[in-house]
Design an enzyme around this catalytic site. Structure first.
Site, PDB file in Angstrom:
ATOM      1  N   LEU A 404      55.950  78.521   8.361  1.00  0.00           N
ATOM      2  CA  LEU A 404      55.234  78.235   9.593  1.00  0.00           C
ATOM      3  C   LEU A 404      55.876  79.065  10.682  1.00  0.00           C
ATOM      4  O   LEU A 404      57.106  79.207  10.728  1.00  0.00           O
ATOM      5  CB  LEU A 404      55.337  76.749   9.963  1.00  0.00           C
ATOM      6  CG  LEU A 404      54.619  75.732   9.059  1.00  0.00           C
ATOM      7  CD1 LEU A 404      54.855  74.330   9.586  1.00  0.00           C
ATOM      8  CD2 LEU A 404      53.133  76.026   8.976  1.00  0.00           C
ATOM      9  N   ASP A 405      55.067  79.646  11.579  1.00  0.00           N
ATOM     10  CA  ASP A 405      55.626  80.394  12.701  1.00  0.00           C
ATOM     11  C   ASP A 405      56.614  79.522  13.466  1.00  0.00           C
ATOM     12  O   ASP A 405      56.497  78.290  13.486  1.00  0.00           O
ATOM     13  CB  ASP A 405      54.518  80.829  13.670  1.00  0.00           C
ATOM     14  CG  ASP A 405      53.559  81.821  13.045  1.00  0.00           C
ATOM     15  OD1 ASP A 405      53.927  82.428  12.032  1.00  0.00           O
ATOM     16  OD2 ASP A 405      52.443  81.963  13.576  1.00  0.00           O
ATOM     17  N   MET A 406      57.558  80.154  14.120  1.00  0.00           N
ATOM     18  CA  MET A 406      58.568  79.422  14.883  1.00  0.00           C
ATOM     19  C   MET A 406      57.928  78.446  15.876  1.00  0.00           C
ATOM     20  O   MET A 406      58.375  77.312  16.040  1.00  0.00           O
ATOM     21  CB  MET A 406      59.468  80.411  15.618  1.00  0.00           C
ATOM     22  CG  MET A 406      60.547  79.778  16.470  1.00  0.00           C
ATOM     23  SD  MET A 406      61.627  81.040  17.174  1.00  0.00           S
ATOM     24  CE  MET A 406      62.689  80.018  18.202  1.00  0.00           C
ATOM     25  N   ASP A 407      56.859  78.863  16.552  1.00  0.00           N
ATOM     26  CA  ASP A 407      56.247  78.041  17.590  1.00  0.00           C
ATOM     27  C   ASP A 407      55.197  77.069  17.055  1.00  0.00           C
ATOM     28  O   ASP A 407      54.653  76.264  17.806  1.00  0.00           O
ATOM     29  CB  ASP A 407      55.621  78.932  18.663  1.00  0.00           C
ATOM     30  CG  ASP A 407      56.669  79.729  19.411  1.00  0.00           C
ATOM     31  OD1 ASP A 407      57.774  79.196  19.601  1.00  0.00           O
ATOM     32  OD2 ASP A 407      56.391  80.879  19.787  1.00  0.00           O
ATOM     33  N   THR A 408      54.892  77.154  15.770  1.00  0.00           N
ATOM     34  CA  THR A 408      53.939  76.236  15.145  1.00  0.00           C
ATOM     35  C   THR A 408      54.687  75.025  14.603  1.00  0.00           C
ATOM     36  O   THR A 408      55.756  75.163  14.014  1.00  0.00           O
ATOM     37  CB  THR A 408      53.183  76.933  13.997  1.00  0.00           C
ATOM     38  OG1 THR A 408      52.501  78.078  14.505  1.00  0.00           O
ATOM     39  CG2 THR A 408      52.180  76.000  13.350  1.00  0.00           C
TER      40      THR A 408
END
Length: 559
Positions: A404-408
Protein backbone atom coordinates in the site's frame (compact mmCIF):
# COMPACT_ATOMS: atom_id res chain seq x y z
CA UNK A 1 21.94 23.01 35.91
CA UNK A 2 19.65 20.04 35.21
CA UNK A 3 17.74 20.22 31.91
CA UNK A 4 14.48 19.45 33.72
CA UNK A 5 11.56 21.74 32.93
CA UNK A 6 8.16 22.21 34.57
CA UNK A 7 5.13 21.18 32.54
CA UNK A 8 3.92 24.79 32.72
CA UNK A 9 6.78 25.78 30.37
CA UNK A 10 4.94 23.95 27.58
CA UNK A 11 1.21 23.79 28.36
CA UNK A 12 -1.37 25.41 30.55
CA UNK A 13 -1.52 23.22 33.65
CA UNK A 14 -5.24 23.93 33.89
CA UNK A 15 -5.75 22.34 30.47
CA UNK A 16 -7.91 19.25 30.83
CA UNK A 17 -6.18 16.10 29.57
CA UNK A 18 -8.55 13.33 28.49
CA UNK A 19 -7.80 9.66 28.96
CA UNK A 20 -7.80 8.72 25.28
CA UNK A 21 -5.67 5.69 24.35
CA UNK A 22 -2.01 6.27 23.46
CA UNK A 23 -1.38 6.94 19.77
CA UNK A 24 1.90 5.02 19.64
CA UNK A 25 4.10 2.75 21.77
CA UNK A 26 7.88 2.78 21.93
CA UNK A 27 8.60 -0.85 22.67
CA UNK A 28 11.19 -3.60 22.83
CA UNK A 29 11.78 -7.01 24.34
CA UNK A 30 13.69 -7.38 27.60
CA UNK A 31 16.31 -10.12 28.00
CA UNK A 32 13.66 -12.37 29.60
CA UNK A 33 11.35 -12.01 26.58
CA UNK A 34 8.94 -9.57 28.24
CA UNK A 35 7.54 -6.90 25.94
CA UNK A 36 8.20 -3.44 27.40
CA UNK A 37 6.34 -0.35 26.20
CA UNK A 38 6.39 3.41 26.70
CA UNK A 39 3.42 5.33 25.27
CA UNK A 40 3.01 8.50 23.29
CA UNK A 41 -0.02 9.98 25.02
CA UNK A 42 -2.20 12.98 24.33
CA UNK A 43 -0.44 14.81 27.18
CA UNK A 44 2.96 14.09 25.62
CA UNK A 45 1.74 15.38 22.27
CA UNK A 46 0.39 18.57 23.86
CA UNK A 47 3.77 19.13 25.55
CA UNK A 48 5.48 18.52 22.20
CA UNK A 49 3.20 21.09 20.55
CA UNK A 50 4.28 23.54 23.25
CA UNK A 51 7.92 22.85 22.36
CA UNK A 52 7.09 23.41 18.69
CA UNK A 53 5.75 26.86 19.53
CA UNK A 54 9.03 27.66 21.28
CA UNK A 55 11.04 26.43 18.29
CA UNK A 56 8.93 28.52 15.92
CA UNK A 57 9.92 31.68 17.83
CA UNK A 58 13.65 31.11 17.30
CA UNK A 59 14.99 30.85 13.75
CA UNK A 60 18.09 28.90 14.88
CA UNK A 61 15.89 25.81 15.14
CA UNK A 62 14.79 26.06 11.52
CA UNK A 63 18.28 26.18 9.99
CA UNK A 64 18.78 22.43 9.97
CA UNK A 65 15.88 19.96 9.85
CA UNK A 66 15.97 17.26 12.50
CA UNK A 67 14.05 15.24 15.07
CA UNK A 68 13.17 16.71 18.46
CA UNK A 69 11.67 14.89 21.42
CA UNK A 70 10.20 15.32 24.90
CA UNK A 71 10.01 12.87 27.78
CA UNK A 72 7.49 13.26 30.60
CA UNK A 73 9.07 11.93 33.81
CA UNK A 74 8.05 11.46 37.43
CA UNK A 75 10.55 12.38 40.14
CA UNK A 76 10.92 10.40 43.40
CA UNK A 77 8.92 13.18 45.08
CA UNK A 78 5.98 12.46 42.79
CA UNK A 79 6.42 15.74 40.93
CA UNK A 80 6.38 15.63 37.12
CA UNK A 81 8.91 17.26 34.82
CA UNK A 82 9.87 17.49 31.16
CA UNK A 83 13.13 16.57 29.42
CA UNK A 84 13.73 17.74 25.85
CA UNK A 85 16.31 16.57 23.32
CA UNK A 86 17.45 16.99 19.70
CA UNK A 87 19.03 14.39 17.45
CA UNK A 88 22.71 14.67 16.55
CA UNK A 89 24.18 18.16 16.71
CA UNK A 90 22.36 21.48 16.90
CA UNK A 91 24.18 24.16 14.90
CA UNK A 92 27.41 22.18 15.30
CA UNK A 93 27.13 21.67 19.06
CA UNK A 94 26.10 18.62 21.08
CA UNK A 95 25.64 20.50 24.38
CA UNK A 96 23.01 23.25 24.58
CA UNK A 97 21.75 24.67 27.87
CA UNK A 98 18.29 23.39 28.75
CA UNK A 99 18.59 20.33 26.52
CA UNK A 100 19.53 16.77 27.50
CA UNK A 101 23.29 16.26 26.96
CA UNK A 102 24.67 13.58 24.65
CA UNK A 103 25.21 10.02 25.88
CA UNK A 104 28.64 9.86 27.59
CA UNK A 105 31.52 8.30 25.72
CA UNK A 106 31.83 10.61 22.73
CA UNK A 107 34.43 12.75 24.53
CA UNK A 108 36.65 9.65 24.84
CA UNK A 109 36.98 9.38 21.09
CA UNK A 110 36.77 13.07 20.19
CA UNK A 111 40.46 13.29 19.22
CA UNK A 112 40.27 10.09 17.21
CA UNK A 113 37.04 11.32 15.62
CA UNK A 114 38.69 14.64 14.67
CA UNK A 115 41.70 12.87 13.18
CA UNK A 116 39.49 10.40 11.30
CA UNK A 117 37.23 13.13 9.92
CA UNK A 118 40.29 15.01 8.66
CA UNK A 119 41.55 11.82 7.02
CA UNK A 120 38.15 11.21 5.44
CA UNK A 121 38.13 14.79 4.12
CA UNK A 122 41.49 14.20 2.40
CA UNK A 123 40.08 11.06 0.80
CA UNK A 124 36.95 12.95 -0.25
CA UNK A 125 38.97 15.70 -1.93
CA UNK A 126 41.13 13.18 -3.79
CA UNK A 127 38.01 11.38 -5.05
CA UNK A 128 36.58 14.72 -6.23
CA UNK A 129 39.81 15.52 -8.09
CA UNK A 130 39.89 12.08 -9.72
CA UNK A 131 36.26 12.47 -10.82
CA UNK A 132 37.04 15.90 -12.28
CA UNK A 133 40.09 14.84 -14.31
CA UNK A 134 40.48 16.93 -17.47
CA UNK A 135 41.00 13.68 -19.39
CA UNK A 136 37.42 12.64 -18.65
CA UNK A 137 35.98 15.68 -20.38
CA UNK A 138 38.51 15.40 -23.20
CA UNK A 139 37.59 11.74 -23.64
CA UNK A 140 33.86 12.57 -23.79
CA UNK A 141 34.43 15.41 -26.26
CA UNK A 142 36.64 13.35 -28.58
CA UNK A 143 34.33 10.32 -28.34
CA UNK A 144 31.42 12.50 -29.41
CA UNK A 145 33.42 14.02 -32.27
CA UNK A 146 34.49 10.60 -33.60
CA UNK A 147 30.95 9.31 -33.22
CA UNK A 148 29.62 12.21 -35.26
CA UNK A 149 32.30 11.70 -37.95
CA UNK A 150 31.48 8.00 -38.12
CA UNK A 151 27.76 8.74 -38.40
CA UNK A 152 28.38 11.27 -41.18
CA UNK A 153 30.67 8.81 -42.93
CA UNK A 154 28.07 6.04 -42.61
CA UNK A 155 25.39 8.28 -44.12
CA UNK A 156 27.73 9.21 -46.98
CA UNK A 157 28.69 5.59 -47.55
CA UNK A 158 25.07 4.51 -47.43
CA UNK A 159 24.17 7.06 -50.08
CA UNK A 160 27.11 5.93 -52.21
CA UNK A 161 26.06 2.30 -51.86
CA UNK A 162 22.54 3.18 -52.94
CA UNK A 163 23.90 4.98 -56.01
CA UNK A 164 26.22 2.07 -56.85
CA UNK A 165 23.33 -0.40 -56.61
CA UNK A 166 21.29 1.73 -58.99
CA UNK A 167 24.19 1.85 -61.49
CA UNK A 168 24.69 -1.92 -61.25
CA UNK A 169 21.03 -2.49 -62.05
CA UNK A 170 21.36 -0.35 -65.16
CA UNK A 171 24.47 -2.26 -66.28
CA UNK A 172 22.76 -5.62 -65.72
CA UNK A 173 19.83 -4.54 -67.82
CA UNK A 174 21.80 -3.06 -70.76
CA UNK A 175 24.88 -5.34 -71.09
CA UNK A 176 25.33 -9.00 -72.03
CA UNK A 177 27.01 -11.43 -69.62
CA UNK A 178 30.41 -11.29 -71.46
CA UNK A 179 30.34 -7.51 -71.47
CA UNK A 180 29.51 -7.41 -67.74
CA UNK A 181 32.66 -9.36 -66.87
CA UNK A 182 34.81 -6.92 -68.79
CA UNK A 183 32.99 -3.74 -67.80
CA UNK A 184 35.41 -1.26 -66.30
CA UNK A 185 32.64 0.75 -64.66
CA UNK A 186 31.58 -2.23 -62.54
CA UNK A 187 35.15 -2.65 -61.33
CA UNK A 188 35.21 1.00 -60.37
CA UNK A 189 32.09 0.49 -58.28
CA UNK A 190 33.69 -2.47 -56.48
CA UNK A 191 36.84 -0.47 -55.83
CA UNK A 192 34.82 2.45 -54.46
CA UNK A 193 33.10 0.08 -52.02
CA UNK A 194 36.47 -1.33 -50.89
CA UNK A 195 37.93 2.15 -50.40
CA UNK A 196 35.01 3.28 -48.29
CA UNK A 197 35.43 0.20 -46.09
CA UNK A 198 39.12 1.06 -45.68
CA UNK A 199 38.23 4.68 -44.91
CA UNK A 200 35.92 3.59 -42.08
CA UNK A 201 38.52 1.22 -40.62
CA UNK A 202 41.17 3.95 -40.68
CA UNK A 203 38.89 6.39 -38.87
CA UNK A 204 38.13 3.80 -36.20
CA UNK A 205 41.84 3.06 -35.83
CA UNK A 206 42.54 6.78 -35.48
CA UNK A 207 39.80 7.02 -32.85
CA UNK A 208 41.24 4.13 -30.85
CA UNK A 209 44.76 5.55 -31.00
CA UNK A 210 43.56 8.93 -29.74
CA UNK A 211 41.20 7.61 -27.05
CA UNK A 212 43.22 4.69 -25.70
CA UNK A 213 45.78 6.76 -23.71
CA UNK A 214 42.93 8.77 -22.21
CA UNK A 215 41.03 5.59 -21.38
CA UNK A 216 44.07 4.20 -19.54
CA UNK A 217 44.29 7.36 -17.41
CA UNK A 218 40.55 7.21 -16.65
CA UNK A 219 40.66 3.47 -15.81
CA UNK A 220 43.57 4.05 -13.41
CA UNK A 221 41.65 6.94 -11.81
CA UNK A 222 38.53 4.77 -11.42
CA UNK A 223 40.61 2.02 -9.86
CA UNK A 224 42.07 4.53 -7.42
CA UNK A 225 38.56 5.81 -6.60
CA UNK A 226 37.45 2.27 -5.76
CA UNK A 227 40.49 1.83 -3.52
CA UNK A 228 39.79 5.14 -1.78
CA UNK A 229 36.12 4.28 -1.23
CA UNK A 230 37.10 0.95 0.28
CA UNK A 231 39.69 2.71 2.44
CA UNK A 232 37.05 5.26 3.48
CA UNK A 233 34.63 2.48 4.43
CA UNK A 234 37.24 0.72 6.57
CA UNK A 235 38.24 3.95 8.34
CA UNK A 236 34.58 4.84 8.99
CA UNK A 237 33.84 1.38 10.36
CA UNK A 238 36.85 1.55 12.66
CA UNK A 239 35.73 4.90 14.09
CA UNK A 240 32.16 3.67 14.36
CA UNK A 241 33.30 0.60 16.33
CA UNK A 242 35.39 2.79 18.66
CA UNK A 243 32.43 5.12 19.25
CA UNK A 244 30.03 2.26 19.88
CA UNK A 245 32.48 0.75 22.36
CA UNK A 246 32.85 4.11 24.14
CA UNK A 247 29.14 5.02 24.29
CA UNK A 248 27.69 3.81 27.61
CA UNK A 249 23.91 3.49 28.06
CA UNK A 250 22.04 3.11 31.35
CA UNK A 251 18.64 1.46 31.80
CA UNK A 252 16.07 1.59 34.61
CA UNK A 253 17.50 -1.50 36.28
CA UNK A 254 20.66 0.51 36.84
CA UNK A 255 22.61 -1.60 34.34
CA UNK A 256 25.11 0.07 32.02
CA UNK A 257 26.24 -1.29 28.66
CA UNK A 258 28.13 -0.04 25.64
CA UNK A 259 26.56 0.01 22.20
CA UNK A 260 29.18 -2.52 21.12
CA UNK A 261 28.04 -4.94 23.84
CA UNK A 262 24.38 -4.43 23.01
CA UNK A 263 24.82 -4.96 19.28
CA UNK A 264 28.15 -6.75 18.63
CA UNK A 265 27.19 -7.33 14.98
CA UNK A 266 27.32 -3.56 14.42
CA UNK A 267 25.00 -0.58 14.27
CA UNK A 268 24.59 2.28 11.78
CA UNK A 269 26.54 5.50 12.18
CA UNK A 270 24.70 7.88 14.48
CA UNK A 271 23.29 5.21 16.78
CA UNK A 272 23.00 6.70 20.26
CA UNK A 273 22.65 10.26 18.96
CA UNK A 274 18.86 10.09 18.45
CA UNK A 275 16.40 11.75 20.80
CA UNK A 276 14.91 8.62 22.37
CA UNK A 277 18.15 7.00 23.63
CA UNK A 278 19.37 10.38 24.95
CA UNK A 279 16.12 11.03 26.81
CA UNK A 280 15.76 7.54 28.30
CA UNK A 281 19.44 7.31 29.29
CA UNK A 282 19.32 10.69 31.05
CA UNK A 283 16.14 9.73 32.91
CA UNK A 284 17.68 6.41 33.96
CA UNK A 285 20.90 7.88 35.37
CA UNK A 286 18.81 10.33 37.43
CA UNK A 287 16.39 7.59 38.53
CA UNK A 288 13.38 9.41 37.09
CA UNK A 289 10.41 7.31 35.98
CA UNK A 290 9.41 7.88 32.32
CA UNK A 291 5.67 8.27 31.81
CA UNK A 292 5.29 9.21 28.13
CA UNK A 293 7.41 10.28 25.18
CA UNK A 294 6.90 12.04 21.84
CA UNK A 295 9.22 12.75 18.91
CA UNK A 296 8.53 15.08 15.98
CA UNK A 297 10.23 16.54 12.93
CA UNK A 298 11.09 20.24 12.75
CA UNK A 299 12.58 22.28 9.89
CA UNK A 300 12.24 21.78 6.16
CA UNK A 301 10.25 18.85 4.82
CA UNK A 302 12.04 15.83 3.39
CA UNK A 303 10.79 12.99 1.20
CA UNK A 304 9.10 11.29 4.16
CA UNK A 305 9.25 13.83 7.01
CA UNK A 306 6.83 16.71 7.58
CA UNK A 307 7.41 19.52 10.12
CA UNK A 308 5.24 19.13 13.20
CA UNK A 309 4.38 15.49 12.48
CA UNK A 310 5.01 12.80 15.11
CA UNK A 311 7.20 9.79 14.31
CA UNK A 312 8.11 6.58 16.09
CA UNK A 313 11.46 5.08 16.99
CA UNK A 314 13.72 4.71 13.95
CA UNK A 315 14.14 1.05 13.09
CA UNK A 316 17.88 0.88 12.43
CA UNK A 317 19.31 3.08 15.20
CA UNK A 318 16.80 3.18 18.07
CA UNK A 319 14.63 0.08 17.85
CA UNK A 320 17.49 -2.41 18.55
CA UNK A 321 18.21 -0.53 21.82
CA UNK A 322 14.64 -0.22 23.11
CA UNK A 323 14.52 -3.54 24.98
CA UNK A 324 17.61 -2.63 27.00
CA UNK A 325 16.68 1.02 27.54
CA UNK A 326 13.19 0.21 28.83
CA UNK A 327 14.33 -2.62 31.11
CA UNK A 328 13.37 -1.89 34.70
CA UNK A 329 10.11 -0.10 33.92
CA UNK A 330 7.16 -1.35 35.94
CA UNK A 331 3.89 -2.25 34.27
CA UNK A 332 1.23 0.45 34.29
CA UNK A 333 -2.15 1.08 32.72
CA UNK A 334 -0.51 1.85 29.41
CA UNK A 335 1.30 -1.48 29.23
CA UNK A 336 -1.72 -3.77 29.10
CA UNK A 337 -0.77 -4.90 25.61
CA UNK A 338 2.37 -6.54 27.01
CA UNK A 339 0.11 -9.18 28.61
CA UNK A 340 -0.78 -10.51 25.16
CA UNK A 341 2.37 -10.44 22.98
CA UNK A 342 0.83 -12.48 20.18
CA UNK A 343 -2.96 -12.09 19.87
CA UNK A 344 -4.48 -15.02 17.92
CA UNK A 345 -6.99 -13.09 15.82
CA UNK A 346 -6.37 -9.42 16.49
CA UNK A 347 -4.50 -6.85 18.55
CA UNK A 348 -2.43 -3.69 18.27
CA UNK A 349 1.31 -3.11 18.11
CA UNK A 350 2.06 0.59 18.30
CA UNK A 351 0.26 2.21 15.38
CA UNK A 352 -0.32 -1.04 13.48
CA UNK A 353 -3.64 -2.67 14.49
CA UNK A 354 -3.67 -6.40 13.77
CA UNK A 355 -7.04 -7.48 12.35
CA UNK A 356 -6.21 -11.14 11.69
CA UNK A 357 -3.39 -13.42 12.73
CA UNK A 358 -2.63 -17.13 12.79
CA UNK A 359 0.58 -19.17 12.65
CA UNK A 360 0.91 -18.67 8.86
CA UNK A 361 -0.09 -15.10 8.08
CA UNK A 362 -1.07 -11.76 9.52
CA UNK A 363 -3.23 -8.86 8.31
CA UNK A 364 -3.03 -5.32 9.67
CA UNK A 365 -4.92 -2.06 9.27
CA UNK A 366 -2.03 0.12 8.07
CA UNK A 367 -2.28 3.79 9.06
CA UNK A 368 -1.71 6.57 6.55
CA UNK A 369 1.84 7.92 6.65
CA UNK A 370 3.56 4.59 7.32
CA UNK A 371 5.51 2.62 4.70
CA UNK A 372 4.50 -0.98 3.99
CA UNK A 373 8.13 -2.13 3.82
CA UNK A 374 11.40 -0.43 4.80
CA UNK A 375 12.83 2.06 2.30
CA UNK A 376 16.33 2.00 0.82
CA UNK A 377 17.90 4.56 3.12
CA UNK A 378 18.42 5.01 6.87
CA UNK A 379 15.83 7.78 7.21
CA UNK A 380 12.92 5.73 5.84
CA UNK A 381 13.27 2.36 7.57
CA UNK A 382 10.13 2.72 9.70
CA UNK A 383 7.41 0.51 8.20
CA UNK A 384 4.74 -2.08 8.97
CA UNK A 385 7.17 -4.92 8.28
CA UNK A 386 10.00 -3.52 10.41
CA UNK A 387 7.66 -2.77 13.32
CA UNK A 388 6.19 -6.25 13.25
CA UNK A 389 9.62 -7.87 13.00
CA UNK A 390 10.74 -5.93 16.06
CA UNK A 391 7.49 -6.46 17.97
CA UNK A 392 6.34 -10.02 17.40
CA UNK A 393 8.25 -12.96 18.91
CA UNK A 394 7.66 -15.01 15.74
CA UNK A 395 8.00 -12.08 13.33
CA UNK A 396 11.56 -12.49 12.05
CA UNK A 397 10.47 -13.85 8.64
CA UNK A 398 7.46 -11.59 8.05
CA UNK A 399 7.13 -10.30 4.48
CA UNK A 400 4.47 -8.10 2.88
CA UNK A 401 2.64 -10.00 0.13
CA UNK A 402 1.53 -6.77 -1.57
CA UNK A 403 2.02 -3.02 -1.02
CA UNK A 404 0.00 0.00 0.00
CA UNK A 405 1.32 3.49 -0.76
CA UNK A 406 2.75 5.27 2.27
CA UNK A 407 -0.20 7.71 2.35
CA UNK A 408 -2.85 5.03 1.76
CA UNK A 409 -4.40 3.33 4.79
CA UNK A 410 -6.14 0.00 5.10
CA UNK A 411 -5.68 -3.76 4.94
CA UNK A 412 -2.17 -5.07 4.32
CA UNK A 413 -1.54 -8.82 4.13
CA UNK A 414 1.75 -10.33 5.31
CA UNK A 415 3.16 -13.87 5.33
CA UNK A 416 5.09 -15.40 8.21
CA UNK A 417 7.23 -17.74 6.11
CA UNK A 418 8.54 -18.01 2.57
CA UNK A 419 6.20 -20.81 1.44
CA UNK A 420 3.05 -18.91 2.52
CA UNK A 421 4.49 -15.78 0.87
CA UNK A 422 4.93 -17.71 -2.39
CA UNK A 423 1.40 -19.16 -2.33
CA UNK A 424 -0.26 -15.83 -1.49
CA UNK A 425 1.83 -13.99 -4.10
CA UNK A 426 0.63 -16.49 -6.70
CA UNK A 427 -2.99 -15.63 -5.84
CA UNK A 428 -2.25 -11.94 -6.35
CA UNK A 429 -0.49 -12.63 -9.67
CA UNK A 430 -3.42 -14.73 -10.90
CA UNK A 431 -5.91 -12.03 -9.78
CA UNK A 432 -7.64 -14.37 -7.36
CA UNK A 433 -7.56 -11.82 -4.55
CA UNK A 434 -10.49 -9.41 -4.28
CA UNK A 435 -9.68 -5.85 -3.17
CA UNK A 436 -12.09 -2.99 -2.54
CA UNK A 437 -10.92 0.55 -1.80
CA UNK A 438 -12.89 3.59 -0.71
CA UNK A 439 -11.87 7.14 -1.61
CA UNK A 440 -13.11 10.71 -1.56
CA UNK A 441 -12.65 12.63 -4.81
CA UNK A 442 -11.96 16.36 -4.85
CA UNK A 443 -14.96 17.17 -7.04
CA UNK A 444 -18.49 16.27 -8.07
CA UNK A 445 -18.46 13.17 -10.28
CA UNK A 446 -21.21 13.06 -12.91
CA UNK A 447 -21.18 9.33 -13.81
CA UNK A 448 -22.29 6.77 -11.19
CA UNK A 449 -20.18 3.79 -12.20
CA UNK A 450 -17.87 2.47 -14.89
CA UNK A 451 -14.53 0.95 -15.80
CA UNK A 452 -11.24 2.80 -16.37
CA UNK A 453 -8.61 1.27 -18.66
CA UNK A 454 -5.47 3.41 -18.85
CA UNK A 455 -1.93 1.95 -19.20
CA UNK A 456 0.55 3.34 -16.64
CA UNK A 457 4.27 3.94 -16.93
CA UNK A 458 6.74 5.04 -14.28
CA UNK A 459 9.06 7.61 -15.82
CA UNK A 460 12.55 6.85 -14.36
CA UNK A 461 13.38 10.57 -14.59
CA UNK A 462 10.39 11.54 -12.45
CA UNK A 463 9.96 8.94 -9.71
CA UNK A 464 7.60 8.06 -8.06
CA UNK A 465 5.18 9.80 -10.45
CA UNK A 466 3.22 7.47 -12.74
CA UNK A 467 1.77 8.63 -16.04
CA UNK A 468 -0.58 7.35 -18.71
CA UNK A 469 1.51 6.10 -21.64
CA UNK A 470 -0.04 4.07 -24.43
CA UNK A 471 3.35 3.00 -25.85
CA UNK A 472 5.35 2.09 -22.73
CA UNK A 473 2.62 1.68 -20.09
CA UNK A 474 1.39 -1.58 -18.57
CA UNK A 475 -2.33 -2.43 -18.79
CA UNK A 476 -4.34 -1.18 -15.80
CA UNK A 477 -8.05 -1.74 -15.16
CA UNK A 478 -10.18 -0.21 -12.39
CA UNK A 479 -13.91 -0.52 -11.74
CA UNK A 480 -15.57 2.30 -9.81
CA UNK A 481 -18.94 3.08 -8.26
CA UNK A 482 -20.20 6.22 -6.55
CA UNK A 483 -21.15 5.60 -2.90
CA UNK A 484 -22.52 9.05 -2.13
CA UNK A 485 -21.91 12.75 -2.66
CA UNK A 486 -21.00 15.19 0.11
CA UNK A 487 -21.20 18.80 -1.06
CA UNK A 488 -18.45 19.25 -3.66
CA UNK A 489 -16.89 15.88 -2.87
CA UNK A 490 -17.70 12.41 -4.19
CA UNK A 491 -17.19 9.23 -2.19
CA UNK A 492 -16.39 6.31 -4.48
CA UNK A 493 -15.65 2.61 -4.28
CA UNK A 494 -12.71 1.34 -6.35
CA UNK A 495 -12.16 -2.27 -7.39
CA UNK A 496 -8.72 -2.62 -9.03
CA UNK A 497 -8.47 -5.60 -11.38
CA UNK A 498 -4.73 -4.98 -11.75
CA UNK A 499 -2.29 -3.81 -9.11
CA UNK A 500 0.07 -1.17 -10.51
CA UNK A 501 1.80 1.54 -8.49
CA UNK A 502 -0.51 4.56 -7.91
CA UNK A 503 -3.13 2.94 -10.19
CA UNK A 504 -6.21 4.26 -8.38
CA UNK A 505 -4.66 7.70 -7.87
CA UNK A 506 -3.80 8.18 -11.57
CA UNK A 507 -7.07 6.66 -12.81
CA UNK A 508 -8.90 9.16 -10.62
CA UNK A 509 -6.81 12.22 -11.53
CA UNK A 510 -6.13 11.72 -15.25
CA UNK A 511 -8.42 13.57 -17.66
CA UNK A 512 -9.03 10.32 -19.52
CA UNK A 513 -10.06 8.68 -16.24
CA UNK A 514 -12.35 10.38 -13.71
CA UNK A 515 -10.66 13.73 -14.20
CA UNK A 516 -10.44 14.65 -10.51
CA UNK A 517 -7.70 13.68 -8.05
CA UNK A 518 -8.35 11.97 -4.75
CA UNK A 519 -8.71 14.46 -1.89
CA UNK A 520 -5.29 15.11 -0.35
CA UNK A 521 -3.34 13.75 -3.34
CA UNK A 522 -0.92 16.63 -3.93
CA UNK A 523 1.28 14.48 -6.17
CA UNK A 524 -1.50 14.21 -8.75
CA UNK A 525 -2.88 17.72 -8.58
CA UNK A 526 -5.17 18.11 -5.57
CA UNK A 527 -4.63 21.64 -4.27
CA UNK A 528 -7.35 21.50 -1.61
CA UNK A 529 -6.35 21.49 2.05
CA UNK A 530 -6.70 17.99 3.50
CA UNK A 531 -5.33 16.19 6.54
CA UNK A 532 -4.31 13.11 4.52
CA UNK A 533 -4.77 11.17 1.29
CA UNK A 534 -8.39 10.03 1.34
CA UNK A 535 -7.79 6.52 0.01
CA UNK A 536 -8.40 3.42 2.14
CA UNK A 537 -8.06 -0.31 1.41
CA UNK A 538 -11.39 -1.32 2.96
CA UNK A 539 -11.89 -4.98 2.05
CA UNK A 540 -9.73 -7.96 1.12
CA UNK A 541 -10.71 -11.56 0.43
CA UNK A 542 -8.54 -14.53 -0.52
CA UNK A 543 -8.20 -18.27 0.00
CA UNK A 544 -6.10 -19.26 3.00
CA UNK A 545 -3.15 -21.17 1.50
CA UNK A 546 -3.00 -23.65 4.40
CA UNK A 547 -6.53 -23.87 5.81
CA UNK A 548 -8.06 -23.86 2.31
CA UNK A 549 -10.91 -21.63 3.47
CA UNK A 550 -12.10 -18.25 2.23
CA UNK A 551 -10.85 -15.35 4.37
CA UNK A 552 -12.83 -12.12 4.18
CA UNK A 553 -11.46 -9.01 5.91
CA UNK A 554 -13.06 -5.60 6.28
CA UNK A 555 -12.08 -2.49 8.26
CA UNK A 556 -13.79 0.80 8.94
CA UNK A 557 -12.97 3.80 6.75
CA UNK A 558 -11.23 6.45 8.92
CA UNK A 559 -12.51 9.47 6.97
Amino acid sequence: MLPLHPISDFIDTNHKINNSPPTYFYQGFASNGELLQLPRTQEAELIAFGLMRQLANNEMYSREPKMYGILLVELPSGEKGILKAFSGLLNGSSIIEGWVPPIPGREEVVLEESRTLAELEVIKQEIIQLKQLSQRKEYQTLTLEFEQRLQEMSKRHQLSKQQRDEKRQLFYKSLREEELKLNIELEKLKEESRQQGIEKKLLKRQRDEVLQPLQIVINNADMRIRELKQQRKQISRKLQAQMHEAYSLMNFLGNASSLQQLMPQGLPTGTGDCCTPKLLHYAAINKWKPLAIAEFWWGESTVDKIPGEFYGACVERCQPLMGFLLSGLKSNSYLSLALSPSPPRGGVWGEVPIIYQDEWLIAVNKPSGLLSIPGRYHHNQDSVVSRLINSLPDGENIAAVHRLDMDTSGILLLAKNQEIYRLLSKQFEQRLVSKIYEAVLSGNLIVDKGTIELPLWGNPENRPYQEVNYQLGKPCITKFKVVNKQGNYTRVEFIPLTGRTHQLRVHAADTNGLGMPILGDKLYGCNLVASRLHLHARELSFEHPYLQEKIYLKVEVPF
